[in-house]
Design an enzyme around this catalytic site. Structure first.
Site, PDB file in Angstrom:
ATOM      1  N   SER A  56      14.276 -30.096  -0.906  1.00 19.98           N
ATOM      2  CA  SER A  56      13.523 -28.833  -1.092  1.00 19.98           C
ATOM      3  C   SER A  56      12.131 -29.515  -1.964  1.00 19.98           C
ATOM      4  CB  SER A  56      14.051 -27.877  -2.172  1.00 19.98           C
ATOM      5  OG  SER A  56      13.223 -27.115  -2.506  1.00 19.98           O
TER       6      SER A  56
ATOM      7  N   TYR B 103      18.331 -25.192 -10.220  1.00 18.91           N
ATOM      8  CA  TYR B 103      18.071 -25.667  -8.940  1.00 18.91           C
ATOM      9  C   TYR B 103      17.241 -26.966  -8.848  1.00 18.91           C
ATOM     10  CZ  TYR B 103      17.105 -25.076  -3.834  1.00 18.91           C
ATOM     11  OH  TYR B 103      16.796 -25.274  -2.581  1.00 18.91           O
TER      12      TYR B 103
HETATM   13  P1  NAP Z   1      21.418 -20.239   3.863  1.00 16.50           P
HETATM   14  O1  NAP Z   1      20.937 -19.241   4.929  1.00 16.50           O
HETATM   15  O2  NAP Z   1      21.644 -19.261   2.726  1.00 16.50           O
HETATM   16  O3  NAP Z   1      22.278 -21.053   4.395  1.00 16.50           O
HETATM   17  C1  NAP Z   1      23.032 -22.054   3.534  1.00 16.50           C
HETATM   18  C2  NAP Z   1      24.032 -22.709   4.154  1.00 16.50           C
HETATM   19  O4  NAP Z   1      25.177 -23.375   3.044  1.00 16.50           O
HETATM   20  C3  NAP Z   1      25.209 -21.505   4.643  1.00 16.50           C
HETATM   21  O5  NAP Z   1      25.509 -21.890   6.011  1.00 16.50           O
HETATM   22  C4  NAP Z   1      26.359 -21.856   3.583  1.00 16.50           C
HETATM   23  O6  NAP Z   1      27.664 -21.347   4.464  1.00 16.50           O
HETATM   24  C5  NAP Z   1      26.355 -23.276   3.482  1.00 16.50           C
HETATM   25  N1  NAP Z   1      27.210 -23.367   2.166  1.00 16.50           N
HETATM   26  C6  NAP Z   1      27.001 -23.113   0.857  1.00 16.50           C
HETATM   27  N2  NAP Z   1      27.970 -23.289  -0.025  1.00 16.50           N
HETATM   28  C7  NAP Z   1      28.742 -24.193   0.869  1.00 16.50           C
HETATM   29  C8  NAP Z   1      30.101 -24.857   0.667  1.00 16.50           C
HETATM   30  N3  NAP Z   1      30.513 -24.934  -0.600  1.00 16.50           N
HETATM   31  N4  NAP Z   1      30.672 -25.444   1.589  1.00 16.50           N
HETATM   32  C9  NAP Z   1      29.945 -25.539   2.867  1.00 16.50           C
HETATM   33  N5  NAP Z   1      28.942 -24.754   3.045  1.00 16.50           N
HETATM   34  C10 NAP Z   1      28.214 -24.136   1.968  1.00 16.50           C
HETATM   35  O7  NAP Z   1      20.125 -20.939   3.343  1.00 16.50           O
HETATM   36  P2  NAP Z   1      19.089 -22.233   3.993  1.00 16.50           P
HETATM   37  O8  NAP Z   1      17.810 -21.841   3.561  1.00 16.50           O
HETATM   38  O9  NAP Z   1      19.476 -22.332   5.277  1.00 16.50           O
HETATM   39  O10 NAP Z   1      19.800 -23.298   3.120  1.00 16.50           O
HETATM   40  C11 NAP Z   1      20.029 -24.585   3.923  1.00 16.50           C
HETATM   41  C12 NAP Z   1      19.542 -25.660   2.930  1.00 16.50           C
HETATM   42  O11 NAP Z   1      18.129 -25.912   3.067  1.00 16.50           O
HETATM   43  C13 NAP Z   1      19.990 -25.621   1.406  1.00 16.50           C
HETATM   44  O12 NAP Z   1      20.305 -27.142   1.142  1.00 16.50           O
HETATM   45  C14 NAP Z   1      18.738 -25.154   0.522  1.00 16.50           C
HETATM   46  O13 NAP Z   1      18.925 -25.633  -0.710  1.00 16.50           O
HETATM   47  C15 NAP Z   1      17.640 -25.925   1.291  1.00 16.50           C
HETATM   48  N6  NAP Z   1      16.379 -25.193   1.165  1.00 16.50           N
HETATM   49  C16 NAP Z   1      16.195 -23.931   1.491  1.00 16.50           C
HETATM   50  C17 NAP Z   1      14.963 -23.610   1.388  1.00 16.50           C
HETATM   51  C18 NAP Z   1      14.346 -22.115   1.642  1.00 16.50           C
HETATM   52  O14 NAP Z   1      13.448 -21.674   1.158  1.00 16.50           O
HETATM   53  N7  NAP Z   1      15.195 -21.410   2.304  1.00 16.50           N
HETATM   54  C19 NAP Z   1      13.717 -24.291   0.942  1.00 16.50           C
HETATM   55  C20 NAP Z   1      14.075 -25.639   0.574  1.00 16.50           C
HETATM   56  C21 NAP Z   1      15.392 -26.096   0.878  1.00 16.50           C
HETATM   57  P3  NAP Z   1      29.190 -20.399   3.932  1.00 16.50           P
HETATM   58  O15 NAP Z   1      28.726 -19.733   2.882  1.00 16.50           O
HETATM   59  O16 NAP Z   1      29.370 -20.086   4.963  1.00 16.50           O
HETATM   60  O17 NAP Z   1      29.836 -21.503   3.384  1.00 16.50           O
END
Ligand code: NAP
Length: 251
Positions: A135, A148
């Protein structure tokens, strides 16, 4: 799991929503057999059926779950370390230890567990790729974000360390550091508070999950001597972790 012996296998963690779900679709369209992991198995099963992949329950915070997930994989060519997220926005003075523990367990130790278990299979593939979604919070500190930002910094350093440790092995490593992407991320961060989550993206045009999936697809389709080390991607309306151009007043 019945997979043709010639299929290249891509593993996507956190594929039940957002960036992981979009990435699974993109890699499947590129010809990978995609194994999708997360805790919400119902969502994964629908996705796996759509893309001709395999759904496996996975909790990256649970050693036994990671063990069961990784041992059934016959081979692994690509690993997308995507499972992760944030909980809350609190100053250091008001830090909630339980939220810190969730963030460190999921982003840092989760990435460590899965990666450690799959390194031998990635090397054995002869042309492996590890992509870790960190991120802009892995590059900058911002007020109220320390749980975070510290977790994402640690996850990123783990990944960058491995780039050196695997030098000489047939495995590439790419870190992708996105800014604001509209997914379920903010809904999770604010414990289901939809109004608060929507405010994050108000008055800007954020990235969408497919924007990141497209980049991962590009990375995965480069020739094997090309290693894209680090990619930082933000919406045009975002200059740094906390600096946005908004068409609405947030006060
Ligand atoms: P999201 O829609 O909330 O997706 C997060 C995913 O992680 C979900 O599929 C969730 O699945 C899974 N997850 C959470 N805890 C878990 C666990 N204990 N075991 C296995 N899976 C788990 O958010 P996203 O934005 O797509 O996030 C994906 C990645 O991108 C993350 O690492 C986040 O930090 C990073 N990121 C996001 C942003 C942003 O602005 N959205 C920016 C920078 C980086 P379940 O709940 O079904 O387990």
């Amino acid at each position: 799991m019945t997979i043709s012996p010639d299929s290249r296998i891509a593993v996507v963690t956190g594929a039940s929503s957002g960036i992981g779900e979009a990435t699974a679709r993109t890699l499947a369209a590129q010809g990978f057999h995609v194994v999708v992991g997360a805790r919400r198995l119902d969502r994964l099963e629908r996705l796996a059926e759509e893309i001709g992949g395999t759904a496996l329950e996975l909790d990256v915070t649970d050693e036994d779950s990671v063990d069961a997930f990784t041992t059934v994989l016959p081979r692994v060519d690509v690993l997308i370390n995507n499972a992760g997220g944030a909980k809350g926005l609190a100053t250091v003075a008001e830090a909630v230890e339980e939220d810190w523990r969730w963030m460190w367990e999921t982003n840092v130790l989760g990435t460590l567990r899965i990666t450690k278990a799959l390194i031998p299979k990635l090397i054995a593939s002869g042309d492996g790729l590890i992509v870790t979604i960190t991120s802009v919070a892995a590059l900058e500190a911002y007020d109220n974000g320390s749980g975070y930002t510290t977790a994402k910094h640690a996850q990123a350093v783990l990944h960058r360390t491995l780039r050196g440790e695997l030098l000489g092995q047939p495995v590439r490593l790419t870190e992708i550091a996105p800014g604001a992407v509209e997914t379920e991320f903010s809904l999770v961060r604010f414990d289901g508070d939809r109004e608060r989550a929507d405010k994050v993206y108000e008055g800007i045009t954020p990235l969408v999950a497919q924007d990141i999936a497209d980049i991962i697809g590009f990375v995965a389709s480069r020739p094997s001597h090309v290693n894209l080390d680090q990619i930082v991607v933000k919406p045009r309306d975002q200059a740094s972790a906390g600096r946005f151009h908004r068409t609405t007043d947030q006060s």
